[in-house]
Design an enzyme around this catalytic site. Sequence first.
Site, PDB file in Angstrom:
ATOM      1  N   ALA A  60       1.506 -40.181  14.371  1.00 46.25           N
ATOM      2  CA  ALA A  60       1.639 -38.647  14.161  1.00 46.25           C
ATOM      3  C   ALA A  60       3.109 -38.188  13.701  1.00 46.25           C
ATOM      4  CB  ALA A  60       1.429 -38.203  15.590  1.00 46.25           C
ATOM      5  N   CYS A  61       2.950 -37.407  12.750  1.00 45.58           N
ATOM      6  CA  CYS A  61       3.929 -36.763  12.039  1.00 45.58           C
ATOM      7  C   CYS A  61       4.444 -35.322  12.575  1.00 45.58           C
ATOM      8  CB  CYS A  61       3.978 -36.829  10.460  1.00 45.58           C
ATOM      9  SG  CYS A  61       2.732 -35.494  10.188  1.00 45.58           S
ATOM     10  N   GLN A  62       3.746 -34.908  13.431  1.00 46.69           N
ATOM     11  CA  GLN A  62       4.012 -33.397  13.900  1.00 46.69           C
ATOM     12  C   GLN A  62       5.227 -33.225  14.638  1.00 46.69           C
ATOM     13  OE1 GLN A  62       1.009 -34.868  13.887  1.00 46.69           O
ATOM     14  NE2 GLN A  62      -0.552 -33.537  13.241  1.00 46.69           N
TER      15      GLN A  62
END
Length: 304
Positions: free
Chosen positions: A71-73
């Site tokens: 996950a990059c958020q």
Amino acid sequence: MKAIDLFAGAGGFSTGAQMAGCNVVWAANHWQAAVDVHLLNHPGAAHACQDLQQADWTQVPAHDLLMASPACQGHSRARGKDRAHHDAQRSTAWAVVSAAECHRPAMVLIENVPEFATWTLYPAWCAAMNALGYALQPMILDAADHGVAQHRRRLFVVGTQTKHPIELVFPSREHVGSASIIDFDAGRWSAIDKPGRSGATRARVACGRIAHGSRFVMPYYGSGSGLTGRCLSRPLGTVTTRDRWALVDGDRMRMLSTQECRRAMGFPDSYLLPKKHKDALHMLGNAVCPPVARDVINAIRSQA
């Protein structure tokens, strides 16, 4: 070469791996809709829908290449204010360490936003991968340099069971303008001067006409490309998980379609996506551009 795809999403890594001649044997994601889309396009792989921080890695097939897009958020500058939620998302990167510890594949390939390298625990994450025998080579790549009609800068971390990090050499590819992805005969157009159109949008269109003529793209939501948009001979700006890019053609305009966003990401036109534009764009905006994955994997194999 056998590969697995963690946090597979729409399947950009898997598609790029297939372009490079790999056999994707297993893929997983926590969102069932994404798993369903991946299964439609990659029916030969085994699939799992689960929280990968809870995965039993002994049940995953043997493989030579581990690909992962945690996950990059939690790292992105576009993140919201929910710190606890984003802290949990950042921790998904540790699933890569667990998977690598179990299987010790010859190669590991991680993709994320560049801010991943500024994560407080990034040095510890790298140390954990080093302890497993992986020499890491981080690099920031722009999809436009790999023949994709989009500027998209992402961090790729290549891990190999070698004494030193390997140096990768990529083919030289010319930039492709956004004109290559656009179908002017498709989509739902509306008049630029229709009642209710915001003054800011009208002003940006006016500036764009002066800079680029009657046809150009511009951010409709959010910022970027200044006040003038960008000409169609340039690659598009980054495709995000929500509608952002509008196309102007004379006195009419519309948002880019699913098909155009799919092309801007480097997926083939035949690639199946959800019918709802919102869901399709969410998956595309989180995806890896397949041509970039292809070039990285080919470069790794040439040095192996």
